[in-house]
Design a protein around this motif. Structure first.
Motif, PDB file in Angstrom:
ATOM      1  N   LEU A 252       2.440 -31.294  -8.776  1.00 24.83           N
ATOM      2  CA  LEU A 252       1.838 -30.466  -9.556  1.00 24.83           C
ATOM      3  C   LEU A 252       2.393 -29.722 -10.551  1.00 24.83           C
ATOM      4  O   LEU A 252       3.793 -29.452 -10.349  1.00 24.83           O
ATOM      5  N   GLY A 253       1.798 -28.758 -11.019  1.00 25.50           N
ATOM      6  CA  GLY A 253       2.426 -28.238 -12.493  1.00 25.50           C
ATOM      7  C   GLY A 253       2.131 -26.710 -12.063  1.00 25.50           C
ATOM      8  O   GLY A 253       2.112 -26.367 -10.878  1.00 25.50           O
ATOM      9  N   ALA A 254       3.061 -25.640 -12.430  1.00 25.42           N
ATOM     10  CA  ALA A 254       2.663 -24.161 -13.193  1.00 25.42           C
ATOM     11  C   ALA A 254       3.940 -24.105 -11.404  1.00 25.42           C
ATOM     12  O   ALA A 254       3.416 -22.610 -11.184  1.00 25.42           O
ATOM     13  N   THR A 255       4.379 -24.943 -11.099  1.00 22.66           N
ATOM     14  CA  THR A 255       5.677 -24.402  -9.796  1.00 22.66           C
ATOM     15  C   THR A 255       6.344 -23.184 -10.373  1.00 22.66           C
ATOM     16  O   THR A 255       6.899 -22.664  -9.506  1.00 22.66           O
ATOM     17  N   ILE A 256       6.806 -23.349 -11.921  1.00 29.58           N
ATOM     18  CA  ILE A 256       7.651 -22.812 -12.093  1.00 29.58           C
ATOM     19  C   ILE A 256       7.028 -21.142 -12.610  1.00 29.58           C
ATOM     20  O   ILE A 256       5.856 -20.828 -13.387  1.00 29.58           O
ATOM     21  N   ASN A 257       6.501 -20.177 -11.681  1.00 28.15           N
ATOM     22  CA  ASN A 257       5.788 -19.478 -11.826  1.00 28.15           C
ATOM     23  C   ASN A 257       6.272 -17.660 -12.220  1.00 28.15           C
ATOM     24  O   ASN A 257       7.280 -17.952 -11.736  1.00 28.15           O
ATOM     25  N   ASP A 258       5.328 -16.228 -11.361  1.00 23.11           N
ATOM     26  CA  ASP A 258       5.898 -15.619 -11.312  1.00 23.11           C
ATOM     27  C   ASP A 258       6.744 -15.542 -10.246  1.00 23.11           C
ATOM     28  O   ASP A 258       7.531 -14.150 -10.248  1.00 23.11           O
ATOM     29  N   TYR A 259       6.512 -16.004  -8.828  1.00 24.56           N
ATOM     30  CA  TYR A 259       7.342 -15.764  -8.482  1.00 24.56           C
ATOM     31  C   TYR A 259       8.521 -16.527  -7.919  1.00 24.56           C
ATOM     32  O   TYR A 259       9.404 -15.773  -7.754  1.00 24.56           O
ATOM     33  N   SER A 260       8.553 -17.937  -8.048  1.00 28.92           N
ATOM     34  CA  SER A 260       9.369 -19.090  -8.029  1.00 28.92           C
ATOM     35  C   SER A 260      10.333 -18.928  -9.316  1.00 28.92           C
ATOM     36  O   SER A 260      11.763 -18.519  -9.354  1.00 28.92           O
ATOM     37  N   ALA A 261       9.905 -18.247 -11.145  1.00 27.84           N
ATOM     38  CA  ALA A 261      11.150 -18.119 -12.020  1.00 27.84           C
ATOM     39  C   ALA A 261      12.099 -16.688 -11.631  1.00 27.84           C
ATOM     40  O   ALA A 261      13.324 -16.643 -11.801  1.00 27.84           O
ATOM     41  N   SER A 262      11.804 -16.407 -10.975  1.00 25.79           N
ATOM     42  CA  SER A 262      12.281 -14.889 -10.153  1.00 25.79           C
ATOM     43  C   SER A 262      13.843 -14.967  -8.874  1.00 25.79           C
ATOM     44  O   SER A 262      14.687 -14.196  -9.196  1.00 25.79           O
ATOM     45  N   LYS A 263      12.940 -16.027  -8.220  1.00 24.86           N
ATOM     46  CA  LYS A 263      12.992 -16.889  -6.922  1.00 24.86           C
ATOM     47  C   LYS A 263      14.546 -17.718  -7.061  1.00 24.86           C
ATOM     48  O   LYS A 263      14.871 -17.696  -6.129  1.00 24.86           O
ATOM     49  N   LEU A 264      13.746 -18.482  -7.600  1.00 23.34           N
ATOM     50  CA  LEU A 264      14.098 -20.328  -8.001  1.00 23.34           C
ATOM     51  C   LEU A 264      15.416 -20.214  -7.692  1.00 23.34           C
ATOM     52  O   LEU A 264      16.581 -19.149  -8.816  1.00 23.34           O
ATOM     53  N   GLN A 265      16.847 -20.919  -6.558  1.00 24.19           N
ATOM     54  CA  GLN A 265      17.751 -20.813  -6.113  1.00 24.19           C
ATOM     55  C   GLN A 265      18.369 -22.208  -6.881  1.00 24.19           C
ATOM     56  O   GLN A 265      18.682 -23.385  -6.211  1.00 24.19           O
ATOM     57  N   ALA A 266      18.576 -22.451  -8.290  1.00 24.28           N
ATOM     58  CA  ALA A 266      18.956 -23.675  -8.566  1.00 24.28           C
ATOM     59  C   ALA A 266      19.464 -23.376  -9.876  1.00 24.28           C
ATOM     60  O   ALA A 266      19.509 -22.173 -10.981  1.00 24.28           O
ATOM     61  N   ASP A 267      20.092 -24.764 -10.613  1.00 27.07           N
ATOM     62  CA  ASP A 267      20.810 -24.490 -11.841  1.00 27.07           C
ATOM     63  C   ASP A 267      19.810 -24.907 -13.340  1.00 27.07           C
ATOM     64  O   ASP A 267      20.451 -24.635 -14.067  1.00 27.07           O
ATOM     65  N   ILE A 268      19.527 -25.653 -12.566  1.00 29.85           N
ATOM     66  CA  ILE A 268      18.825 -26.355 -13.383  1.00 29.85           C
ATOM     67  C   ILE A 268      17.233 -26.834 -12.923  1.00 29.85           C
ATOM     68  O   ILE A 268      16.982 -27.338 -11.693  1.00 29.85           O
ATOM     69  N   VAL A 269      16.123 -26.644 -13.557  1.00 31.95           N
ATOM     70  CA  VAL A 269      15.197 -27.725 -13.372  1.00 31.95           C
ATOM     71  C   VAL A 269      15.138 -28.611 -14.449  1.00 31.95           C
ATOM     72  O   VAL A 269      14.373 -28.916 -15.899  1.00 31.95           O
ATOM     73  N   ALA A 270      15.008 -29.875 -13.805  1.00 28.87           N
ATOM     74  CA  ALA A 270      13.778 -31.100 -14.864  1.00 28.87           C
ATOM     75  C   ALA A 270      14.208 -31.972 -13.723  1.00 28.87           C
ATOM     76  O   ALA A 270      14.071 -32.709 -12.519  1.00 28.87           O
ATOM     77  N   GLY A 271      12.140 -32.055 -14.064  1.00 27.65           N
ATOM     78  CA  GLY A 271      11.735 -32.975 -13.289  1.00 27.65           C
ATOM     79  C   GLY A 271      10.317 -33.917 -13.760  1.00 27.65           C
ATOM     80  O   GLY A 271      10.293 -33.945 -14.902  1.00 27.65           O
ATOM     81  N   ALA A 272       9.384 -34.411 -12.615  1.00 25.04           N
ATOM     82  CA  ALA A 272       8.399 -35.006 -13.916  1.00 25.04           C
ATOM     83  C   ALA A 272       6.848 -34.729 -14.107  1.00 25.04           C
ATOM     84  O   ALA A 272       5.828 -34.472 -15.258  1.00 25.04           O
ATOM     85  N   ALA A 273       6.849 -33.389 -13.398  1.00 27.25           N
ATOM     86  CA  ALA A 273       5.323 -32.736 -13.147  1.00 27.25           C
ATOM     87  C   ALA A 273       5.563 -31.795 -14.704  1.00 27.25           C
ATOM     88  O   ALA A 273       6.400 -31.576 -15.486  1.00 27.25           O
ATOM     89  N   ASN A 274       3.567 -32.545 -15.261  1.00 32.25           N
ATOM     90  CA  ASN A 274       3.560 -32.085 -16.731  1.00 32.25           C
ATOM     91  C   ASN A 274       3.351 -29.868 -16.186  1.00 32.25           C
ATOM     92  O   ASN A 274       2.458 -29.903 -15.077  1.00 32.25           O
ATOM     93  N   ASN A 275       3.480 -29.710 -17.585  1.00 31.64           N
ATOM     94  CA  ASN A 275       3.257 -27.839 -17.483  1.00 31.64           C
ATOM     95  C   ASN A 275       3.654 -27.197 -15.840  1.00 31.64           C
ATOM     96  O   ASN A 275       3.146 -26.583 -15.607  1.00 31.64           O
ATOM     97  N   GLN A 276       5.315 -27.609 -15.842  1.00 33.87           N
ATOM     98  CA  GLN A 276       6.035 -26.796 -14.554  1.00 33.87           C
ATOM     99  C   GLN A 276       5.860 -25.130 -15.288  1.00 33.87           C
ATOM    100  O   GLN A 276       6.387 -24.730 -13.859  1.00 33.87           O
ATOM    101  N   LEU A 277       6.176 -24.704 -16.584  1.00 29.93           N
ATOM    102  CA  LEU A 277       5.954 -23.552 -16.968  1.00 29.93           C
ATOM    103  C   LEU A 277       4.605 -22.423 -16.668  1.00 29.93           C
ATOM    104  O   LEU A 277       3.692 -22.891 -16.871  1.00 29.93           O
ATOM    105  N   ALA A 278       4.484 -22.169 -15.600  1.00 29.26           N
ATOM    106  CA  ALA A 278       2.706 -21.518 -15.525  1.00 29.26           C
ATOM    107  C   ALA A 278       2.592 -20.764 -16.683  1.00 29.26           C
ATOM    108  O   ALA A 278       1.065 -21.400 -17.060  1.00 29.26           O
ATOM    109  N   ASN A 279       3.324 -20.320 -17.282  1.00 29.71           N
ATOM    110  CA  ASN A 279       3.185 -19.188 -18.634  1.00 29.71           C
ATOM    111  C   ASN A 279       4.540 -19.535 -19.131  1.00 29.71           C
ATOM    112  O   ASN A 279       5.935 -19.392 -19.138  1.00 29.71           O
ATOM    113  N   ALA A 280       4.604 -20.492 -20.646  1.00 29.53           N
ATOM    114  CA  ALA A 280       5.984 -21.662 -20.790  1.00 29.53           C
ATOM    115  C   ALA A 280       7.014 -19.829 -21.018  1.00 29.53           C
ATOM    116  O   ALA A 280       7.745 -20.274 -21.545  1.00 29.53           O
ATOM    117  N   ALA A 281       5.879 -19.065 -22.477  1.00 25.69           N
ATOM    118  CA  ALA A 281       7.029 -18.168 -22.751  1.00 25.69           C
ATOM    119  C   ALA A 281       7.301 -17.097 -22.103  1.00 25.69           C
ATOM    120  O   ALA A 281       9.500 -17.098 -21.815  1.00 25.69           O
TER     121      ALA A 281
END
Ligand code: NAD
Length: 369
Positions: A252-281
């Protein structure tokens, strides 16, 4: 024009025209049918470049507002996806409120098809979550305004393997930008959601020798894919607790959100889901400031639409693969523009898409005979 009047004079804060993702949608069509239980919403965002093409998604939305939000975000995304991919298509999308496993019947799909037909080709549908190729075949019995029908009926078939190939290309391009090499062998990659697209992506990645981990809410599916490709199952409850090179959201989308955007431990985000950024800006900026490369979803998951566009234009497999492979080059251009203009990759991609739409709006110059 009416649209700009809504922007300025009649700005509302209501649930549709005033919605954050309304973004000047041309039409929003609410479709209901008491006999079949159909409740669907068709969003037509923009038809400057061509008819609005986008899939139908069926989900047991918690409420109408959730369905409206989904259709507006998805439909708008389709406009930018087609524009940036160079296709002469506008953006649209449909959602059906219901559980595909329990509520989907041939009668309901027929009724939905009749509503699509009523739009006379302004909206052309296709497959999305909760839909199968045979559902597109059912729709085709009642309207020509559908793509993704089975190959035996002259369609391009299931778009998911092509979508996965495009995601793979976008991911390799992002890897090249980040690491100076697009080789994914040895890279740890978490694929979240191993459905139609996720599975095909796992296949590309394991073939290249990446260290693939998978997660899905469907435990049976998870085991099946793990057994089939030798991918490790991520059994934790928080993907942010996992250190990885690449995160590939394919559910699903919006998995990059207030929580994960600051905690994700990855170099790259690249996937198929639509609207991955909960808030694009906001979340796009947060990833950028943490040095995480984000390959814009609406670009790298465009393989599916390239595949179904072939049905309309009549081009073949070779051209589908060439156009999808080109996602690599477009991703590189966007990441370079993002770096050069110090804007997020999402903003860079939107700019490029909007430039193409604006160019198409320019009146054509007429030369005198
Ligand atoms: P799918 O329904 O086949 O697969 C989705 C998978 O995600 C399922 O296995 C499901 O169990 C899993 N899932 C659902 N919620 C989850 C969660 N919270 N956590 C982990 N897993 C979860 O769908 P698909 O066709 O593979 O599409 C995947 C995504 O890619 C969707 O967002 C879709 O909109 C997008 N997409 C698909 C295509 C395509 O060609 N199919 C094209 C462009 C974009």
């Amino acid at each position: 024009m009416m649209i700009s009047k809504i922007d300025s004079q009649y700005q509302t804060d209501g649930p549709v025209f005033g919605h954050d993702s309304f973004d000047n949608h041309e039409q929003i069509v609410f479709c209901t049918d008491k006999d079949t239980g159909l409740k669907a919403i068709i969003g037509i965002h923009n038809t400057t470049l061509g008819p609005a093409l986008g899939g139908t998604r069926m989900r047991p939305y918690k409420n109408e507002q959730e369905a409206i939000t989904d259709v507006l975000r998805l439909s708008r995304g389709m406009t930018y996806k087609s524009a940036i991919t160079g296709l002469n298509l506008g953006g649209g999308k449909a959602v059906i409120i219901g559980d595909p496993k329990k509520d989907k019947t041939p009668e309901l799909m027929k009724r939905f098809a009749e509503f699509v037909h009523g739009l006379s080709g302004a909206y052309i549908t296709a497959e999305d979550m909760g839909m199968e190729t045979e559902d597109m075949d059912t729709i085709r019995d009642y309207t020509p305004y559908v793509t993704g029908i089975s190959e035996s009926r002259g369609g391009a078939g299931n778009p998911s393997p092509i979508t996965a190939y495009g995601v793979y290309m976008g991911m390799k391009s992002a890897a090249c930008f980040k690491y100076g090499s697009d080789v994914l062998e040895g890279k740890s990659i978490l694929v979240e959601g191993v459905g139609h697209v996720g599975e095909a992506l796992v296949e590309h990645l394991t073939n290249e020798g990446a260290k693939v981990m998978i997660t899905d809410i469907d435990q049976e599916r998870l085991k099946l894919i793990s057994d089939r490709y030798g991918a490790a199952i991520f059994s934790g409850s928080d993907i942010c607790a996992l250190k990885m090179d690449i995160y590939a959201p394919c559910a699903l989308g919006a998995t990059i959100n207030d929580y994960s955007a600051s905690k994700l431990q990855a170099d790259i985000v690249a996937g198929a889901a639509n609207n991955q950024l909960a808030n694009a800006a906001k979340h796009g900026q947060e990833l950028m400031s943490r040095g995480i490369i984000y390959a814009p979803d609406f670009l790298i998951n465009a393989g599916g639409i390239i595949n179904v566009f072939a049905e309309l234009e009549g081009y073949g497999r070779q051209e589908i693969m060439t156009k999808t492979k080109n996602i690599y080059n477009t991703t590189t251009k966007i990441l370079e523009r993002s770096r050069d203009e110090n804007i997020t990759p999402n903003t860079a991609a939107m700019k490029m898409a909007n430039e193409r739409i604006a160019q198409a709006k320019q009146p054509k110059s007429h030369t005198k005979a």
